[in-house]
Design a protein around this motif. Structure first.
Motif, PDB file in Angstrom:
ATOM      1  N   ASN A 289      16.782  13.378   0.953  1.00  0.00           N
ATOM      2  CA  ASN A 289      17.203  14.133   2.129  1.00  0.00           C
ATOM      3  C   ASN A 289      18.022  13.300   3.107  1.00  0.00           C
ATOM      4  N   GLY A 290      18.414  12.096   2.676  1.00  0.00           N
ATOM      5  CA  GLY A 290      19.376  11.323   3.458  1.00  0.00           C
ATOM      6  C   GLY A 290      18.794  10.272   4.366  1.00  0.00           C
ATOM      7  N   TRP A 291      17.483  10.042   4.319  1.00  0.00           N
ATOM      8  CA  TRP A 291      16.852   9.022   5.170  1.00  0.00           C
ATOM      9  C   TRP A 291      16.752   7.706   4.413  1.00  0.00           C
ATOM     10  N   SER A 292      16.710   6.607   5.158  1.00  0.00           N
ATOM     11  CA  SER A 292      16.547   5.296   4.530  1.00  0.00           C
ATOM     12  C   SER A 292      15.066   5.002   4.353  1.00  0.00           C
ATOM     13  N   VAL A 293      14.697   4.544   3.158  1.00  0.00           N
ATOM     14  CA  VAL A 293      13.297   4.323   2.804  1.00  0.00           C
ATOM     15  C   VAL A 293      13.134   2.929   2.210  1.00  0.00           C
ATOM     16  N   ALA A 294      12.122   2.206   2.677  1.00  0.00           N
ATOM     17  CA  ALA A 294      11.704   0.952   2.040  1.00  0.00           C
ATOM     18  C   ALA A 294      10.350   1.212   1.394  1.00  0.00           C
ATOM     19  N   TYR A 295      10.257   0.964   0.089  1.00  0.00           N
ATOM     20  CA  TYR A 295       9.013   1.206  -0.630  1.00  0.00           C
ATOM     21  C   TYR A 295       8.731  -0.035  -1.462  1.00  0.00           C
ATOM     22  N   ASP A 296       7.792  -0.856  -1.002  1.00  0.00           N
ATOM     23  CA  ASP A 296       7.543  -2.124  -1.666  1.00  0.00           C
ATOM     24  C   ASP A 296       6.079  -2.494  -1.540  1.00  0.00           C
ATOM     25  N   SER A 297       5.652  -3.455  -2.359  1.00  0.00           N
ATOM     26  CA  SER A 297       4.270  -3.928  -2.286  1.00  0.00           C
ATOM     27  C   SER A 297       4.083  -4.776  -1.031  1.00  0.00           C
ATOM     28  N   ALA A 298       2.853  -4.821  -0.565  1.00  0.00           N
ATOM     29  CA  ALA A 298       2.557  -5.626   0.623  1.00  0.00           C
ATOM     30  C   ALA A 298       2.887  -7.090   0.375  1.00  0.00           C
ATOM     31  N   SER A 299       2.581  -7.595  -0.814  1.00  0.00           N
ATOM     32  CA  SER A 299       2.832  -9.009  -1.092  1.00  0.00           C
ATOM     33  C   SER A 299       4.327  -9.321  -1.066  1.00  0.00           C
ATOM     34  N   ALA A 300       5.159  -8.449  -1.644  1.00  0.00           N
ATOM     35  CA  ALA A 300       6.607  -8.685  -1.655  1.00  0.00           C
ATOM     36  C   ALA A 300       7.188  -8.564  -0.256  1.00  0.00           C
ATOM     37  N   CYS A 301       6.748  -7.555   0.472  1.00  0.00           N
ATOM     38  CA  CYS A 301       7.273  -7.334   1.820  1.00  0.00           C
ATOM     39  C   CYS A 301       6.933  -8.510   2.739  1.00  0.00           C
ATOM     40  N   LEU A 302       5.660  -8.885   2.791  1.00  0.00           N
ATOM     41  CA  LEU A 302       5.251  -9.976   3.670  1.00  0.00           C
ATOM     42  C   LEU A 302       5.808 -11.306   3.187  1.00  0.00           C
TER      43      LEU A 302
ATOM     44  N   GLN B 136      -0.657 -12.643   7.977  1.00  0.00           N
ATOM     45  CA  GLN B 136      -1.202 -11.847   9.084  1.00  0.00           C
ATOM     46  C   GLN B 136      -0.169 -11.701  10.204  1.00  0.00           C
ATOM     47  N   SER B 137       0.536 -12.792  10.491  1.00  0.00           N
ATOM     48  CA  SER B 137       1.572 -12.740  11.525  1.00  0.00           C
ATOM     49  C   SER B 137       2.698 -11.804  11.125  1.00  0.00           C
ATOM     50  N   ALA B 138       3.105 -11.872   9.853  1.00  0.00           N
ATOM     51  CA  ALA B 138       4.182 -10.992   9.373  1.00  0.00           C
ATOM     52  C   ALA B 138       3.756  -9.532   9.424  1.00  0.00           C
ATOM     53  N   LEU B 139       2.511  -9.266   9.014  1.00  0.00           N
ATOM     54  CA  LEU B 139       2.021  -7.888   9.022  1.00  0.00           C
ATOM     55  C   LEU B 139       1.963  -7.346  10.448  1.00  0.00           C
ATOM     56  N   TYR B 140       1.510  -8.153  11.373  1.00  0.00           N
ATOM     57  CA  TYR B 140       1.464  -7.711  12.778  1.00  0.00           C
ATOM     58  C   TYR B 140       2.877  -7.407  13.283  1.00  0.00           C
ATOM     59  N   THR B 141       3.821  -8.296  12.957  1.00  0.00           N
ATOM     60  CA  THR B 141       5.203  -8.073  13.402  1.00  0.00           C
ATOM     61  C   THR B 141       5.738  -6.761  12.847  1.00  0.00           C
ATOM     62  N   LEU B 142       5.523  -6.528  11.557  1.00  0.00           N
ATOM     63  CA  LEU B 142       6.021  -5.303  10.922  1.00  0.00           C
ATOM     64  C   LEU B 142       5.400  -4.064  11.568  1.00  0.00           C
ATOM     65  N   ILE B 143       4.084  -4.040  11.676  1.00  0.00           N
ATOM     66  CA  ILE B 143       3.385  -2.865  12.197  1.00  0.00           C
ATOM     67  C   ILE B 143       3.735  -2.626  13.658  1.00  0.00           C
TER      68      ILE B 143
ATOM     69  N   LEU C 250       4.334   0.780   2.508  1.00  0.00           N
ATOM     70  CA  LEU C 250       3.743  -0.505   2.149  1.00  0.00           C
ATOM     71  C   LEU C 250       2.602  -0.245   1.161  1.00  0.00           C
ATOM     72  N   ASP C 251       2.800  -0.696  -0.072  1.00  0.00           N
ATOM     73  CA  ASP C 251       1.852  -0.382  -1.139  1.00  0.00           C
ATOM     74  C   ASP C 251       0.835  -1.509  -1.329  1.00  0.00           C
ATOM     75  N   ASP C 252      -0.424  -1.128  -1.554  1.00  0.00           N
ATOM     76  CA  ASP C 252      -1.481  -2.081  -1.910  1.00  0.00           C
ATOM     77  C   ASP C 252      -1.741  -3.120  -0.825  1.00  0.00           C
ATOM     78  N   LEU C 253      -1.840  -2.682   0.408  1.00  0.00           N
ATOM     79  CA  LEU C 253      -2.226  -3.608   1.466  1.00  0.00           C
ATOM     80  C   LEU C 253      -3.633  -4.124   1.178  1.00  0.00           C
ATOM     81  N   GLY C 254      -3.807  -5.429   1.319  1.00  0.00           N
ATOM     82  CA  GLY C 254      -5.092  -6.046   1.033  1.00  0.00           C
ATOM     83  C   GLY C 254      -5.060  -6.888  -0.221  1.00  0.00           C
TER      84      GLY C 254
END
Length: 326
Positions: free
Chosen positions: A210-223, A269-276, A256-260
């Motif tokens: 529908n034209g929106w930008s989406v990021a779909y990645d695992s928590a480990s890769a993102c952080l 933890q710092s990266a996750l706080y920044t993202l959220i 964000l997939d599979d947090l934990g």
């Protein structure tokens, strides 16, 4: 936040290809019409000649300027009327040989009054999604979410897993199809193999289509990207990670997939706080899937992170038993 130059260049290349395709289509239509109605080619030549005569008459001026302009206008109308009549007589639409555009607002240039057109923005968002959603296969469908894998009898808490998952599936589909950048943040919680990742992918697919930008990645890769931006000594790796992080922070929907499952370090933890926190402050929607329960989440993460996840997200609890094993 500024657009990523490399991804915008790819989007512009796509739009250039669209424009060239439409120009080729217009040329093919002209050749088709000229072959069947030679008189139309003559008329088009006469109309082009009129443009040159108009410039000459206007520059010359003189007492007869008004009469000359009126004569040109009458001649032009007569030629246009004859052209339309000959096209219609041969079964063509009067505008058949006109310019062809995918986007009438910008005429496939990508810009309107110096600002990015919605069509180029859509292509750019698709590039962002392609770059940031490597987990997305592209064949996920809500219709493929099979409720028969979920027990149709109450569990020990009195909840019927099939009924609960039917509600969750319908909610997720409505969320995706009605996505407008202003909905709630979600957490999918529950044991492994209950469909959290599958429904996340279905949402990502529909929202991106529908034209929106989406990021779909695992928590480990993102952080991990946040950590590379901060600690990498390789200049190219650091720059690439920085660009990815900026896209994580600014995309319309972050999944964000599979947090934990990521390494539980102070940097993570710092990266996750920044993202959220950044996405909450910016009003950007986020979906998180996790196998952790609320108490487990509070135990694993800092009070600042837990407070935001428990207070700012709508939790959807997935029920049943591991589908993969079944």
């Amino acid at each position: 936040m500024a657009l990523d130059g490399k991804l915008l260049a790819l989007a512009r290349k796509q739009l250039d290809d669209i424009r060239h395709h439409n120009e080729d289509l217009q040329s093919a239509r002209r050749r088709e019409v000229y072959a069947r109605i030679p008189r139309v080619r003559q008329i088009d030549g006469a109309l082009q000649g009129q443009m040159r005569r108009l410039a000459q008459v206007t520059m010359a001026g003189g007492k007869t300027l008004a009469d000359d302009l009126a004569a040109l206008e009458a001649e032009n109308r007569a030629l246009q009327d004859e052209r339309r009549a000959r096209l219609a007589g041969a079964g063509f639409d009067p505008d058949y040989t006109g310019e062809v555009y995918d986007c009438p607002d910008c005429r496939d240039t990508g810009y309107v009054n110096g600002k990015l057109c919605h069509c180029l923005r859509r292509l750019y968002n698709a590039q962002v999604t392609k770059h940031l959603s490597k987990l997305l296969r592209g064949d996920e469908q809500f219709s493929g979410f099979d409720l028969s894998f979920y027990p149709d009898i109450p569990d020990r808490n009195g909840d019927n897993p099939r009924e609960c998952m039917s509600i969750i599936r319908d909610f997720c589909e409505a969320y995706a199809r009605g996505f407008d950048g202003q909905g709630p943040n979600l957490i999918f919680s529950g044991g492994p193999g209950l469909g959290k990742t599958f429904l996340s992918a279905c949402i990502a697919k529909v929202v991106s289509e529908n034209g929106w930008s989406v990021a779909y990645d695992s928590a480990s890769a993102c952080l991990g990207a946040f950590e590379k931006e901060r600690f990498s000594r390789d200049g190219d790796e650091k720059a690439a990670a920085g660009a990815t992080v900026r896209q994580y922070l600014s995309c319309d929907l972050m999944i964000l997939d599979d947090l934990g499952t990521e390494m539980n370090t102070s940097a993570a933890q710092s990266a996750l706080y920044t993202l959220i926190n950044h996405r909450l402050t910016a009003g950007k929607q986020t979906i998180i899937s996790t196998n952790l329960s609320e108490p487990e989440l509070e135990q694993q993460y800092s009070p600042q992170i837990a407070s935001r996840l428990l207070g700012e997200y709508q939790w959807l609890h997935f029920l049943g038993s591991d589908i993969r094993r079944r």
